[in-house]
Design a protein around this motif. Structure first.
Motif, short mmCIF file in Angstrom:
data_model
loop_
_atom_site.label_atom_id
_atom_site.label_comp_id
_atom_site.label_asym_id
_atom_site.label_seq_id
_atom_site.Cartn_x
_atom_site.Cartn_y
_atom_site.Cartn_z
N GLU A 128 -23.27 91.28 66.59
CA GLU A 128 -23.32 89.94 67.17
C GLU A 128 -23.99 88.93 66.24
N ALA A 129 -25.04 89.35 65.55
CA ALA A 129 -25.72 88.44 64.63
C ALA A 129 -24.77 87.96 63.55
N PHE A 130 -23.94 88.86 63.03
CA PHE A 130 -22.97 88.48 62.01
C PHE A 130 -21.98 87.45 62.57
N ARG A 131 -21.50 87.68 63.78
CA ARG A 131 -20.56 86.72 64.39
C ARG A 131 -21.21 85.34 64.54
N LEU A 132 -22.45 85.30 64.99
CA LEU A 132 -23.15 84.02 65.15
C LEU A 132 -23.33 83.32 63.81
N ALA A 150 -21.85 79.74 62.57
CA ALA A 150 -22.74 78.70 62.02
C ALA A 150 -22.26 78.27 60.63
N ALA A 151 -21.89 79.24 59.81
CA ALA A 151 -21.41 78.92 58.46
C ALA A 151 -20.12 78.10 58.52
N LEU A 152 -19.23 78.46 59.43
CA LEU A 152 -17.98 77.71 59.56
C LEU A 152 -18.23 76.28 60.02
N LEU A 153 -19.21 76.10 60.90
CA LEU A 153 -19.54 74.76 61.38
C LEU A 153 -20.23 73.93 60.31
N ALA A 197 -21.48 70.60 54.53
CA ALA A 197 -21.95 70.84 53.16
C ALA A 197 -21.02 70.18 52.15
N LEU A 198 -19.73 70.29 52.37
CA LEU A 198 -18.77 69.70 51.44
C LEU A 198 -18.82 68.17 51.49
N GLY A 226 -23.70 78.09 49.14
CA GLY A 226 -24.26 79.37 48.70
C GLY A 226 -25.36 79.87 49.61
N SER A 227 -26.16 78.96 50.13
CA SER A 227 -27.23 79.39 51.04
C SER A 227 -26.64 79.97 52.32
N LEU A 228 -25.51 79.43 52.76
CA LEU A 228 -24.84 79.95 53.96
C LEU A 228 -24.21 81.32 53.70
N VAL A 229 -23.56 81.45 52.56
CA VAL A 229 -22.92 82.72 52.21
C VAL A 229 -23.98 83.80 51.99
#
Length: 120
Positions: A31-35, A39-42, A47-48, A62-65
């Motif tokens: 579940e943590a990975f899904r969340l 968050a990264a997708l949002l 960021a861009l 990079g911080s998100l990845v």
């Protein structure tokens, strides 16, 4: 040479397939990975948009990845520990706690990087 005996492009193809399988497994079971993926997708479009240069965009993304990478490694450690045994063991608990601490540090890095890039 690896266990499969494959080399070159066939080996890379097999490694890619295993990586996709790992991502699917993490998505299904963690579940943590899904969340963190959500968050990264949002945050990726933000960021861009907010990053003024390629370097700034790279730092923000990079911080998100990095969070996702650390979460995958933590999940792998937890899976191995659980495979060894579910009974309480001090070293198993320590391994899981250290993995969790790594995830926490990667999560704390995100606002620091974003603050320094955007306001620094």
């Amino acid at each position: 040479m690896g266990k499969s005996g494959l080399r070159g492009i066939p080996r890379l193809t097999q490694a890619f397939a295993c990586s996709i399988q790992g991502l699917r497994s993490a998505w299904r079971n963690e579940e943590a990975f899904r969340l963190e993926v959500v968050a990264a997708l949002l945050l990726t479009p933000l960021a861009l948009w907010l990053g003024a240069t390629g370097v700034e965009k790279t730092l923000l993304l990079g911080s998100l990845v990095l969070v996702l990478i650390v979460e995958l490694l933590n999940s792998a450690v937890e899976a191995v520990v659980d495979r060894v045994g579910l009974e309480h063991n001090e070293l198993s608990g320590r391994a899981k706690d250290i993995g969790s601490a790594a995830v926490l540090l990667s999560l704390l890095l995100v606002p620091v990087v974003w603050f320094l890039v955007l306001l620094g």
